[in-house]
Design a protein around this motif. Structure first.
Motif, short mmCIF file in Angstrom:
data_model
loop_
_atom_site.label_atom_id
_atom_site.label_comp_id
_atom_site.label_asym_id
_atom_site.label_seq_id
_atom_site.Cartn_x
_atom_site.Cartn_y
_atom_site.Cartn_z
N ALA A 269 0.85 -1.20 0.00
CA ALA A 269 0.00 0.00 0.00
C ALA A 269 0.89 1.25 0.00
N LYS B 34 4.06 1.37 -1.08
CA LYS B 34 4.86 1.45 -2.32
C LYS B 34 4.03 1.95 -3.49
N TYR B 35 2.78 1.47 -3.56
CA TYR B 35 1.99 1.76 -4.77
C TYR B 35 0.96 2.89 -4.57
N ASP C 152 -6.15 1.33 -0.37
CA ASP C 152 -5.32 2.50 -0.68
C ASP C 152 -5.91 3.29 -1.84
N GLY D 205 -3.51 1.38 -8.35
CA GLY D 205 -4.49 0.36 -8.76
C GLY D 205 -3.92 -0.61 -9.79
N LEU D 206 -4.77 -1.50 -10.22
CA LEU D 206 -4.32 -2.53 -11.17
C LEU D 206 -5.27 -2.59 -12.36
N TYR E 197 5.64 -12.01 -10.33
CA TYR E 197 4.77 -11.19 -11.18
C TYR E 197 4.72 -9.76 -10.63
N ARG E 198 4.99 -8.83 -11.52
CA ARG E 198 4.89 -7.42 -11.14
C ARG E 198 4.11 -6.70 -12.21
N ALA E 199 3.04 -6.01 -11.80
CA ALA E 199 2.20 -5.34 -12.79
C ALA E 199 3.00 -4.23 -13.47
N GLY F 25 10.89 -3.85 -5.14
CA GLY F 25 10.06 -5.07 -5.13
C GLY F 25 10.54 -6.09 -6.15
P1 ADP Z 1 6.48 -6.49 -5.13
O1 ADP Z 1 7.64 -6.79 -4.29
O2 ADP Z 1 6.81 -6.26 -6.56
O3 ADP Z 1 5.58 -5.47 -4.54
P2 ADP Z 1 4.30 -8.29 -4.58
O4 ADP Z 1 4.24 -9.76 -4.77
O5 ADP Z 1 4.09 -7.79 -3.20
O6 ADP Z 1 5.68 -7.88 -5.17
O7 ADP Z 1 3.24 -7.64 -5.52
C1 ADP Z 1 3.14 -8.07 -6.86
C2 ADP Z 1 2.67 -6.96 -7.74
O8 ADP Z 1 1.33 -6.64 -7.43
C3 ADP Z 1 3.44 -5.68 -7.53
O9 ADP Z 1 4.59 -5.65 -8.33
C4 ADP Z 1 2.43 -4.65 -7.99
O10 ADP Z 1 2.49 -4.50 -9.39
C5 ADP Z 1 1.09 -5.27 -7.62
N1 ADP Z 1 0.55 -4.70 -6.36
C6 ADP Z 1 0.65 -5.24 -5.13
N2 ADP Z 1 0.01 -4.47 -4.21
C7 ADP Z 1 -0.48 -3.42 -4.88
C8 ADP Z 1 -1.24 -2.27 -4.51
N3 ADP Z 1 -1.61 -2.05 -3.25
N4 ADP Z 1 -1.59 -1.42 -5.48
C9 ADP Z 1 -1.24 -1.63 -6.77
N5 ADP Z 1 -0.53 -2.70 -7.18
C10 ADP Z 1 -0.16 -3.58 -6.27
#
Ligand code: ADP
Length: 414
Positions: free
Chosen positions: A316, A318-319, A343, A347-348, A361-363, A373
């Protein structure tokens, strides 16, 4: 490698099954053979018992040929025409069996191939009737029994051959099916190694580049090179975090992580984690709001639940961009505790919320890396949740924020 394993397992399974089938077929054949000839011998013996006098044939006609002989082995009577005439080779042969029965005073049978008559079983029984010694010989055709057994043998052989084919195919399919999870975990392992090495390559090349700059600046002092040294420092920190996560996942995969479950105050744990993180939120200018219900007790591993909360709060943080808001709540229901981490972050996009729990997996790769991350946090959190029989639901909209809604069953006892 998996295909070789499939072939091997199919062969082993099929050979074992065929072996059993083969032994089973042999037992069936032997039992049938015994059954058929025991019954036949009983019939022959009771036919012999029906003879009351060595000159007279029994009244009940049965499907046998009788030869009655006196103590000199001369034929005293017979039913139907004897197969060959007196003095013939066949007569001499049956006579010799009668002689043996008389001398040894024991009943015995012999099977003979007789021209135009097929296979004949001859039972020779020494008797004493009305004070007169002699031999009763009963002959019966056993072609029907032999052909029945031959048919049985052919059927069993055909069945065995057919079974080899069928069992081979069935085993191949079944082994293929049962190897699917092995195949998947093998693939997962391969992907894991590839992803891990890929992730390690980036900080390593950054470190390498910074060291190269340092080497080229060898005449300058440390203070002049602080920028490069700081870069190296933060990359090594990243690498150490990554290797810790990798080690954790490897241990998890090898079932080496034990959960220490006990009742603990979940409300207090959530409050503690929030307090730990508060400074980071203030530092990033993100408003942290909370609504935590008191005295919710949960049976689980407190340390791991703490780890799960930290992962979600860290995400929350970080993003969500500066000026945003994060809301955390804990509500106790009759059977479950609901934790929400909401948060107003990035978003995604559609379809991504199903993927974020996958390893690596990282969005948004660039942003995630910038935030330190590796895409491992949620897969660890997901596993912790699973081990507590919990579930998670994600509501998210690109550009507007996300809400991670965790459900933990309160009545779960392990
Ligand atoms: P990271 O260490 O990259 O944060 P996570 O496994 O915790 O790895 O999360 C995977 C991916 O999910 C993140 O890279 C991000 O793209 C997405 N993500 C996780 N939490 C959030 C959030 N609160 N808001 C937006 N995207 C998120």
């Amino acid at each position: 490698m998996i295909n070789k394993l499939r072939i091997k397992l199919t062969i082993y399974n099929t050979v074992i099954l065929i072996l059993f089938l083969f032994i089973f077929s042999i037992i069936i054949y032997i039992l049938m053979d015994k059954h058929v000839f025991n019954r036949l011998d009983k019939n022959l013996a009771s036919a012999a018992e029906r003879v009351e006098s060595l000159c007279e044939l029994p009244a009940v006609p049965i499907n046998c040929i009788y030869i009655l002989r006196d103590e000199h082995l001369d034929i005293t009577n017979y039913s139907l025409a004897p197969i060959t005439q007196s003095g013939s080779a066949f007569d001499k042969l049956t006579g010799s069996y009668a002689e043996k029965a008389l001398i040894t005073n024991s009943t015995f049978h012999v099977d003979l191939d007789v021209e135009n008559r097929g296979k004949i079983r001859i039972l020779s029984v020494p008797v004493e009737k009305n004070g007169q010694k002699g031999v009763v010989q009963v002959l019966i055709n056993i072609d029907r029994e032999i052909s029945f057994l031959a048919n049985l043998l052919t059927t069993l052989i055909a069945l065995n051959l057919f079974s080899i084919l069928m069992l081979g195919i069935i085993n191949w399919l079944l082994v293929g099916r049962s190897l699917i999870p092995v195949k998947e975990s093998w693939q997962q392992q391969k992907d894991f190694i590839a992803d891990a090495s890929h992730e390690l390559r980036t900080p390593l090349s950054v470190i390498q580049a910074n060291i190269d700059v340092l080497i080229s600046n060898k005449d300058s002092n440390i203070a002049d090179n602080m920028k490069w040294l700081n870069n190296i420092h933060s990359e090594t920190e990243l690498m150490s975090r990554l290797t810790n996560d990798l080690l954790f996942l490897a241990k998890k995969d090898a079932n080496q992580i034990e959960f220490q479950k006990a009742y603990f105050d979940l409300s207090k744990t959530v409050n503690d984690v929030l307090e730990e993180m508060r400074a980071s939120f203030v530092h990033k200018n993100i408003k942290l709001e909370q609504k935590i219900e008191n005295n919710i007790f949960f049976f689980g591993d407190e340390f791991r639940i703490r780890q799960l909360l930290l992962i979600h709060l860290d995400n929350a943080l970080k993003y969500t961009t500066s000026g945003g808001k994060v809301f955390v709540s804990l509500v106790g229901k009759e059977n479950e505790a609901l934790i929400k981490v909401k948060d107003t972050g990035i978003g995604l996009a559609d379809g991504e919320k199903e993927l974020i729990f996958n390893r690596f997996y990282r969005a948004d790769k660039a942003r995630s890396r910038e935030e330190g991350g590796f895409g491992l946090g949620l897969s660890i959190a997901g596993w912790i949740l699973q081990e507590h029989n919990g579930s998670i639901q994600v509501e998210t909209k690109l550009g507007e924020g996300s809400s991670f809604n965790i459900t933990l069953p309160l009545k779960y006892l392990n």
